[in-house]
Design an enzyme around this catalytic site. Structure first.
Site, PDB file in Angstrom:
ATOM      1  N   HIS A 111      48.778  38.958  41.001  1.00  0.00           N
ATOM      2  CA  HIS A 111      48.017  38.956  39.742  1.00  0.00           C
ATOM      3  C   HIS A 111      47.638  40.364  39.329  1.00  0.00           C
ATOM      4  O   HIS A 111      47.670  41.302  40.138  1.00  0.00           O
ATOM      5  CB  HIS A 111      46.757  38.089  39.880  1.00  0.00           C
ATOM      6  CG  HIS A 111      45.763  38.603  40.874  1.00  0.00           C
ATOM      7  ND1 HIS A 111      45.956  38.519  42.237  1.00  0.00           N
ATOM      8  CD2 HIS A 111      44.575  39.218  40.701  1.00  0.00           C
ATOM      9  CE1 HIS A 111      44.929  39.056  42.859  1.00  0.00           C
ATOM     10  NE2 HIS A 111      44.062  39.511  41.946  1.00  0.00           N
ATOM     11  N   ASP A 113      44.254  42.142  37.377  1.00  0.00           N
ATOM     12  CA  ASP A 113      42.877  41.645  37.290  1.00  0.00           C
ATOM     13  C   ASP A 113      42.392  41.340  35.867  1.00  0.00           C
ATOM     14  O   ASP A 113      42.582  42.130  34.953  1.00  0.00           O
ATOM     15  CB  ASP A 113      41.928  42.646  37.959  1.00  0.00           C
ATOM     16  CG  ASP A 113      42.064  42.591  39.476  1.00  0.00           C
ATOM     17  OD1 ASP A 113      42.410  41.514  39.995  1.00  0.00           O
ATOM     18  OD2 ASP A 113      41.831  43.618  40.134  1.00  0.00           O
ATOM     19  N   HIS A 270      48.903  42.866  42.245  1.00  0.00           N
ATOM     20  CA  HIS A 270      48.608  42.964  43.676  1.00  0.00           C
ATOM     21  C   HIS A 270      48.464  41.575  44.278  1.00  0.00           C
ATOM     22  O   HIS A 270      48.314  40.583  43.545  1.00  0.00           O
ATOM     23  CB  HIS A 270      47.354  43.809  43.922  1.00  0.00           C
ATOM     24  CG  HIS A 270      46.149  43.321  43.193  1.00  0.00           C
ATOM     25  ND1 HIS A 270      45.948  43.535  41.843  1.00  0.00           N
ATOM     26  CD2 HIS A 270      45.077  42.606  43.620  1.00  0.00           C
ATOM     27  CE1 HIS A 270      44.802  42.995  41.477  1.00  0.00           C
ATOM     28  NE2 HIS A 270      44.258  42.410  42.537  1.00  0.00           N
ATOM     29  N   ARG A 285      34.159  45.525  46.167  1.00  0.00           N
ATOM     30  CA  ARG A 285      35.085  45.638  45.035  1.00  0.00           C
ATOM     31  C   ARG A 285      34.335  46.011  43.764  1.00  0.00           C
ATOM     32  O   ARG A 285      33.283  45.445  43.457  1.00  0.00           O
ATOM     33  CB  ARG A 285      35.770  44.286  44.850  1.00  0.00           C
ATOM     34  CG  ARG A 285      36.859  44.207  43.791  1.00  0.00           C
ATOM     35  CD  ARG A 285      37.358  42.770  43.834  1.00  0.00           C
ATOM     36  NE  ARG A 285      38.578  42.541  43.095  1.00  0.00           N
ATOM     37  CZ  ARG A 285      38.589  42.069  41.862  1.00  0.00           C
ATOM     38  NH1 ARG A 285      37.472  41.856  41.197  1.00  0.00           N
ATOM     39  NH2 ARG A 285      39.757  41.805  41.283  1.00  0.00           N
TER      40      ARG A 285
HETATM   41  C1  SIN Z   1      41.796  41.263  44.931  1.00  0.00           C
HETATM   42  O1  SIN Z   1      42.667  40.539  44.478  1.00  0.00           O
HETATM   43  O2  SIN Z   1      41.089  41.956  44.220  1.00  0.00           O
HETATM   44  C2  SIN Z   1      41.574  41.343  46.422  1.00  0.00           C
HETATM   45  C3  SIN Z   1      42.570  42.177  47.119  1.00  0.00           C
HETATM   46  C4  SIN Z   1      42.329  42.225  48.602  1.00  0.00           C
HETATM   47  O3  SIN Z   1      41.312  41.731  49.086  1.00  0.00           O
HETATM   48  O4  SIN Z   1      43.171  42.773  49.303  1.00  0.00           O
END
Ligand code: SIN
Length: 294
Positions: A111, A113, A270, A285
């Site tokens: 995806h 974000d 990612h 995050r």
């Molecule tokens: C995410 O999709 O923001 C998480 C990525 C991760 O935890 O590696």
């Protein structure tokens, strides 16, 4: 000897940081910086390395939440996640935790974000506090390369199309709210499901506002082509999703406590790999506001 001279079309060398590519397609590890004490000239080089590599990584960082936020705010205003609550004492940061007893993880699909927002997040950063002995890597895919590899005919056809991108509630069993509201998951109670589904239409070929390059802007939030049914859209949507994550377009990052990844959502996808059940992983995050894709 002439091969050793820099060609005028090559990017200027870095003077304040080291930049080491981790894969052919994308991704670079940046060395020689302490993100808690960053001057403007060093930040400018990091910014250039980020634009050149789609995602950059740092090792061995030690920052307080305030220092982490200070670094994040150099990139723009903070984008608050529409569905997820931030930490009680730091609402602009949210914690991603998978404990030893949990089986599901966050972000376990390809995806980009908040593609379901009118103005999706420009950048996301993740700061690792606790990591499994092995596993829990994150994969990234370069959406510039995905675009470049398409045929001229496909590029031309896609240039006229928009996608319709939906928030997680519509994903039912895969949605975050459902995933994290049950079964003792640590995210339970931190999820604030939206009152209404969120969705946004965006061009599937997106022009990066800083580099001017075109990217195939697709991810798991992409439900269908705007103005078409799901049935009509699915064969091409599924093909493009597979195409975008070809191994040749990807890199993979192995985390350690103190690692930071910073990715550009305008030109990358990612995927958080869920291969460490029984071990604990905890990350902080932050996402940065973006603009309307064009
Ligand atoms: C995410 O999709 O923001 C998480 C990525 C991760 O935890 O590696």
């Amino acid at each position: 000897m002439s091969q050793l001279l820099r060609n005028s079309t090559e990017p200027a060398p870095y003077e304040r940081i080291t930049v080491s590519r981790i894969a052919g397609a994308m991704g670079a590890e940046i060395g020689g910086v302490d993100l808690a004490k960053l001057d403007d000239a060093t930040f400018a080089e990091i910014h250039r390395a980020w634009l050149e590599n789609n995602v950059v990584f740092f090792r061995g960082q030690t920052m307080t939440p305030a220092q982490y936020l200070g670094f994040a705010k150099r990139w723009g205003d903070i984008h608050l996640h529409p569905y997820m609550k931030g930490m009680a004492d730091n609402p602009e940061i949210f914690e991603i935790v998978k404990t030893e007893t949990e089986t599901k993880n966050f972000g376990n699909r390809w995806h980009t974000d908040q593609q379901f927002c009118e103005e999706p997040a420009k950048a996301t950063m993740l700061y690792a506090l606790e990591t499994p002995a092995a596993g829990g890597d994150t994969m990234f895919a370069n959406l510039y390369l995905a675009y470049d590899a398409l045929s001229d005919g496909m590029k031309q056809m896609l240039s006229k199309l928009k996608t319709y991108n939906m928030g997680d509630r519509k994903y039912g069993g895969q949605g975050r709210a459902e995933r994290y509201n049950g079964g003792g998951d640590t995210m339970a109670g931190r999820v604030a499901p939206p009152k209404e589904d969120m969705n946004a239409a965006h061009p599937i070929i997106r022009t990066h506002p800083e580099t001017g390059r075109k990217a195939l802007y697709i991810g798991s939030h992409t439900d269908r082509f705007d103005g078409m049914t799901k049935e009509e859209s699915d064969p091409l949507r599924k093909y493009l999703m597979q195409h975008a994550r070809r191994p040749e377009f990807t890199c993979r990052f192995r985390w350690q406590p103190g690692s930071i990844a910073l990715w550009d959502n305008r030109c990358s996808q990612h995927y958080a790999i869920n291969d460490y059940t029984g071990q604990r992983r905890r990350m902080l995050r932050i996402t940065i506001k973006g603009d309307k894709p064009f």
